[in-house]
Structures are given as C-alpha cells and as structure tokens.
Design an enzyme around this catalytic site. Structure first.
Site, PDB file in Angstrom:
ATOM      1  CG  ASP A  63      47.695 100.449  57.024  1.00 35.43           C
ATOM      2  OD1 ASP A  63      47.641 100.518  55.765  1.00 35.43           O
ATOM      3  OD2 ASP A  63      46.845  99.724  57.767  1.00 35.43           O
ATOM      4  CE  LYS A  76      44.392  95.918  52.757  1.00 32.24           C
ATOM      5  NZ  LYS A  76      43.998  96.650  53.843  1.00 32.24           N
ATOM      6  CD  GLN A  95      41.524  95.311  56.427  1.00 31.40           C
ATOM      7  OE1 GLN A  95      42.444  95.096  55.936  1.00 31.40           O
ATOM      8  NE2 GLN A  95      40.786  96.305  55.939  1.00 31.40           N
TER       9      GLN A  95
END
Length: 310
Positions: free
Chosen positions: A127, A60, A104
């Site tokens: 997200d 990412k 994460q």
C-alpha cells in the site's frame, strides 16, 4: 506523444477509462508472471464489518486470483485490540510465502491506521503507507519504494492522457491526506510540475483550481468542484467515491467533481465509478508482484552469501 493541454483546447472531455487502463496493467503483470514463474501472494486483513470495505477486499482478492496470484483474506472482529492485530501482522511479516500485506482502511476508531501501517514490514507494504516507503518516495531515494496505489494509478492515467512529458505544467491537488493528496503532490513534483495543494482552509480555492493544467480532486466531498472551476483543456482526475442516499434506501456513487459540467470544459476526465478505482487495484497488483520479485532476489542473494561462507 500526446500534447499537453492548453487553454485554447476547450471541448467535450474524453473520458479516461480506468477499467481499460487497469486491464492493460494487470495483463502486463500476468505476462511478466508467466515469464518469470514468480507467483505473488497477497494477504488482506479486514477488521470489522464495514460493508464498503468488505466489497473492496473482495474485489482485490478476486482481481489477484484472476491474474494468478495466491491470496489470503483474514477477517477480524471490530473489537480486535491493537495487540491482537499486531500479532496477526507480525505472523504475516514472518511468513516467507506472503509477499504483500494490506490492512483495509478505515479501521475501527480504537485502532490507529498510522501505527498499523508501520507494523507492516516495508518490503511487504504494498500500500506504500510505511514511513520508510513514504520517506524513500519523498526524497526520490535510489532505494526502491512502494508508492501508494491510488496516486500511482492517477499518474498512470495522467500520462495515458497527455504523455510522459509533464514538465512545467501547473498541477493542483485538492486534498491533503496521507493516502492520496500528499503522495499525489509528491509524484507530480517528481514529474517537474508546478504543484499547489488545496484543502478545506484554502482561500479562493475556485481561482486556484482554474490555474490547473492537471487537477486532481480527492476531497471526499461530492460535487465540490464545478465546471466553472476548471481551466479549459485541463486534465481532471476525480478520486472521490461518495455514496449518495436515494429513494427507498438506494444509493448512487458520485465523485468530487460535477462530471457533466466539468466534461464541457476539460480535455480529459475520469468518470466515477470506472475511473481511478480500478487503477488502485491494478497498481496494488503491480506493487505485489514487485514485492515478490524483490523477495526472491533477496532470498537468492542471501543463499549465495551463506554458501560463500561455508
């Protein structure tokens, strides 16, 4: 526009390349950045030493930097407490230079993913896991919502395969997680599909899958869906990424769909790897750029209001 699949279309499936589609998405984001002059900053927080998570975080960050984003990686030990993680998130929430925040997953067992998601400011929740964004997405609010990246990437691939007109198609989602299954079903309903959600307790799951014009599988079970579960001509989106142990400690990556079998029946199918995975990162970049634009618009409107009061 491509036509929707029909039961008479049985043939060897076309592989839907997430690598190719993701490159197009990120190239468009980069183009918009150059034109706007807005440089997004993405902060990624990794708690613990999970090897797969470390790879995802590195990918990412690398993609963000490749297209011109600023990026920040924060690594915390596995024993980090809820209060310590909350303090990190609050600092990032208050930092105007940070436009997107991603923690994460998975987290160590003593930390709640749901609680952590709701610590992130909704405007920086790229997200799409904060309850505010989930609610706005679910009711199709006129207020902008960030949509979870993996389902958003799946929808992009589906439309790339068969066009934007999905009304009336039967869609089956295998999996009901908050990360993929539930939001995926919501997006398909917004597209006017007739949607069924299957899970571990679903009876006659094979028969249900055979009704699907669009089959999205996010079960976390390698090779679960066999070729004879698939309706001829269906579009098959395999979200599964499973590490299968091999000889001498080697591993291979497998999806939730038996690819070779399914490819003999479906019209389009995503490979694993190289299918949904790259799209998740591409949509993260798209969401982060959108967050930066919104932050800039908010700052401008706030400054205008302040000037008007003076």
């Amino acid at each position: 526009m491509k036509t929707a699949p029909s039961s008479s279309d049985a043939r060897t499936a076309v592989a839907l390349s997430g690598i190719e589609a993701a490159a197009e998405v990120t190239a468009e984001v980069a183009r918009q950045m150059r034109e706007s002059g807005v440089i997004p900053k993405l902060a990624v927080v990794l708690v613990g030493e999970d090897a797969a998570s470390a790879v995802y975080v590195a990918n990412k960050a690398r993609q963000a930097e490749r297209i011109g984003f600023a990026s920040l990686q924060i690594r915390l030990p596995a024993q980090t407490s809820s209060a310590e993680l909350s303090a990190v998130i609050q600092r990032l929430n208050a930092d105007a230079s940070v436009h997107g925040i991603l923690v994460q997953l998975p987290l160590p067992p003593h930390l709640s993913a749901e609680a952590v998601a709701c610590e992130i400011a909704p405007g920086k929740d790229v997200d799409g896991f904060h309850e505010v964004n989930v609610g706005r997405m679910t009711i199709r609010s006129t207020l902008a919502a960030f949509v979870p990246c993996t389902p958003l990437g799946c929808m992009h691939l589906i439309r790339r395969a068969i066009g934007h007109e999905l009304k009336g198609l039967n869609a089956v989602v295998v999996g009901k997680s908050n990360i993929v299954g539930r939001p995926m079903a919501t997006l398909l309903m917004h597209a006017e599909c007739t949607v069924s959600v299957a899970h571990i307790h679903t009876r006659n799951i094979e028969q249900l899958c055979r009704t699907a014009d669009i089959l999205v599988v996010a079960a976390g079970s390698p090779g679960l869906v066999r070729g004879d579960w698939i309706k001829p001509g269906a579009v098959v989106i395999d979200v599964g990424i499973n590490r299968i142990a091999g000889e001498a400690g080697a591993h291979r990556i497998a999806g939730d769909v038996a690819y070779d079998e399914a490819a003999e029946v479906a019209s389009f199918i995503t490979p694993v790897p190289g299918g949904v995975g790259p799209m998740t990162i591409a949509m993260l970049m798209k969401n982060t750029y959108a967050a930066a634009l919104r932050a800039g618009a908010y700052a401008s409107s706030t400054a205008c209001r302040a000037a008007a009061r003076e």
